[in-house]
Motif scaffolding. Sequence first.
Motif, PDB file in Angstrom:
ATOM      1  N   SER A   6       0.809  -1.218   0.000  1.00 43.73           N
ATOM      2  CA  SER A   6       0.000   0.000   0.000  1.00 43.73           C
ATOM      3  C   SER A   6       0.843   1.269   0.000  1.00 43.73           C
ATOM      4  O   SER A   6       0.351   2.345  -0.350  1.00 43.73           O
ATOM      5  N   GLU A   7       2.098   1.149   0.374  1.00 47.18           N
ATOM      6  CA  GLU A   7       2.979   2.309   0.418  1.00 47.18           C
ATOM      7  C   GLU A   7       3.864   2.439  -0.824  1.00 47.18           C
ATOM      8  O   GLU A   7       4.650   3.377  -0.932  1.00 47.18           O
ATOM      9  N   LEU A   8       3.715   1.518  -1.761  1.00 46.33           N
ATOM     10  CA  LEU A   8       4.485   1.606  -2.996  1.00 46.33           C
ATOM     11  C   LEU A   8       3.990   2.779  -3.840  1.00 46.33           C
ATOM     12  O   LEU A   8       2.826   3.141  -3.804  1.00 46.33           O
ATOM     13  N   THR A   9       4.879   3.336  -4.623  1.00 48.11           N
ATOM     14  CA  THR A   9       4.499   4.393  -5.556  1.00 48.11           C
ATOM     15  C   THR A   9       3.726   3.793  -6.731  1.00 48.11           C
ATOM     16  O   THR A   9       3.727   2.568  -6.934  1.00 48.11           O
ATOM     17  N   VAL A  10       3.103   4.634  -7.515  1.00 49.69           N
ATOM     18  CA  VAL A  10       2.385   4.186  -8.712  1.00 49.69           C
ATOM     19  C   VAL A  10       3.332   3.428  -9.636  1.00 49.69           C
ATOM     20  O   VAL A  10       2.984   2.381 -10.188  1.00 49.69           O
ATOM     21  N   GLY A  11       4.535   3.948  -9.798  1.00 48.47           N
ATOM     22  CA  GLY A  11       5.506   3.313 -10.681  1.00 48.47           C
ATOM     23  C   GLY A  11       5.940   1.946 -10.203  1.00 48.47           C
ATOM     24  O   GLY A  11       6.055   0.999 -10.996  1.00 48.47           O
ATOM     25  N   LYS A  12       6.172   1.807  -8.899  1.00 51.62           N
ATOM     26  CA  LYS A  12       6.603   0.516  -8.365  1.00 51.62           C
ATOM     27  C   LYS A  12       5.474  -0.501  -8.404  1.00 51.62           C
ATOM     28  O   LYS A  12       5.715  -1.696  -8.622  1.00 51.62           O
ATOM     29  N   LYS A  13       4.241  -0.043  -8.225  1.00 51.09           N
ATOM     30  CA  LYS A  13       3.110  -0.969  -8.344  1.00 51.09           C
ATOM     31  C   LYS A  13       3.002  -1.506  -9.774  1.00 51.09           C
ATOM     32  O   LYS A  13       2.791  -2.704  -9.981  1.00 51.09           O
ATOM     33  N   PHE A  14       3.167  -0.616 -10.743  1.00 52.73           N
ATOM     34  CA  PHE A  14       3.126  -1.058 -12.142  1.00 52.73           C
ATOM     35  C   PHE A  14       4.270  -2.023 -12.417  1.00 52.73           C
ATOM     36  O   PHE A  14       4.068  -3.081 -13.037  1.00 52.73           O
ATOM     37  N   GLU A  15       5.460  -1.676 -12.002  1.00 53.96           N
ATOM     38  CA  GLU A  15       6.635  -2.517 -12.224  1.00 53.96           C
ATOM     39  C   GLU A  15       6.436  -3.909 -11.633  1.00 53.96           C
ATOM     40  O   GLU A  15       6.730  -4.926 -12.278  1.00 53.96           O
ATOM     41  N   LEU A  16       5.909  -3.966 -10.422  1.00 51.55           N
ATOM     42  CA  LEU A  16       5.692  -5.234  -9.738  1.00 51.55           C
ATOM     43  C   LEU A  16       4.572  -6.042 -10.387  1.00 51.55           C
ATOM     44  O   LEU A  16       4.775  -7.193 -10.792  1.00 51.55           O
ATOM     45  N   LEU A  17       3.394  -5.445 -10.491  1.00 48.97           N
ATOM     46  CA  LEU A  17       2.214  -6.180 -10.957  1.00 48.97           C
ATOM     47  C   LEU A  17       2.300  -6.566 -12.423  1.00 48.97           C
ATOM     48  O   LEU A  17       1.979  -7.698 -12.805  1.00 48.97           O
ATOM     49  N   ASN A  18       2.723  -5.633 -13.266  1.00 43.79           N
ATOM     50  CA  ASN A  18       2.834  -5.942 -14.691  1.00 43.79           C
ATOM     51  C   ASN A  18       3.875  -7.031 -14.904  1.00 43.79           C
ATOM     52  O   ASN A  18       3.678  -7.943 -15.715  1.00 43.79           O
ATOM     53  N   GLY A  19       4.958  -6.951 -14.158  1.00 45.40           N
ATOM     54  CA  GLY A  19       6.004  -7.971 -14.267  1.00 45.40           C
ATOM     55  C   GLY A  19       5.521  -9.346 -13.842  1.00 45.40           C
ATOM     56  O   GLY A  19       5.841 -10.356 -14.474  1.00 45.40           O
ATOM     57  N   LEU A  20       4.723  -9.395 -12.784  1.00 50.34           N
ATOM     58  CA  LEU A  20       4.191 -10.674 -12.306  1.00 50.34           C
ATOM     59  C   LEU A  20       3.241 -11.288 -13.330  1.00 50.34           C
ATOM     60  O   LEU A  20       3.271 -12.498 -13.568  1.00 50.34           O
ATOM     61  N   LEU A  21       2.418 -10.461 -13.935  1.00 48.20           N
ATOM     62  CA  LEU A  21       1.490 -10.971 -14.947  1.00 48.20           C
ATOM     63  C   LEU A  21       2.208 -11.386 -16.227  1.00 48.20           C
ATOM     64  O   LEU A  21       1.798 -12.342 -16.903  1.00 48.20           O
ATOM     65  N   MET A  22       3.289 -10.697 -16.550  1.00 49.88           N
ATOM     66  CA  MET A  22       4.116 -11.110 -17.689  1.00 49.88           C
ATOM     67  C   MET A  22       4.719 -12.487 -17.429  1.00 49.88           C
ATOM     68  O   MET A  22       4.762 -13.349 -18.313  1.00 49.88           O
ATOM     69  N   THR A  23       5.176 -12.707 -16.197  1.00 50.30           N
ATOM     70  CA  THR A  23       5.751 -13.998 -15.834  1.00 50.30           C
ATOM     71  C   THR A  23       4.714 -15.105 -15.936  1.00 50.30           C
ATOM     72  O   THR A  23       5.007 -16.214 -16.405  1.00 50.30           O
TER      73      THR A  23
END
Length: 219
Positions: free
Chosen positions: A158-175
């Motif tokens: 919940s404390e991640l920035t918008v950019g880090k959330k995108f980096e994390l979530l998009n990367g997980l879905l790509m995997t």
Amino acid sequence: KAKEKIDKAELALKEFAKKYPYRKDPSKISNLTGKMLYDSGSGEYFFIWIEHKTKALGAIFTYGGNVYPNAVSNISLFKQLLRNAVNDAIPVSTKIDDAWEKIKGFGGDKLIAKKIIFCYYSNDYLPIFKTEHLELFCNKLGIQYEDLSLERYGTIYSELTVGKKFELLNGLLMTEWKTYVPNIDKNEYCAYLYESNEYRTASKCVKRDGTIPLNKIGL
């Protein structure tokens, strides 16, 4: 017809890279004029490619006619943001968390920034830009992204920035895509994410007759 729209948008993305080759040659950003950025009524300007001509690959709804003039009036700032956005040495989270909000209409979930980055790095990311959609799909697939946030960033999600959330979530879905359904293309995979998550339990995914353009399924 749907497949034709996606094919046309993919060709448009290649044409965009030729017309605005800023990742390949960032020095050309200095030549970018306000009229090149946004020219209402014209069929040729930077943002028409970002929002409209590549829409079938991932839509953003930004009230562009109201916000793009703000980039024109802050063109020096926009040029610097664009330079950073096409810099391979800068992490995607940092690119998204850059000062886009200083241009009215470009802040919030940073949808315009994400789409610009996608257009230059389409092989690296899924064309899913809304944070709430990325969260929804990770939840549907049982991906423990909150735990992974602590592991990767040392910070609760919940404390991640918008950019880090995108980096994390998009990367997980790509995997997930590369691990479970590498036999279908990216657009088909995204369509499945919006429609269902049953593909993960299937031994083989059969390609449908027509792929639904992402802008038709709520992206």
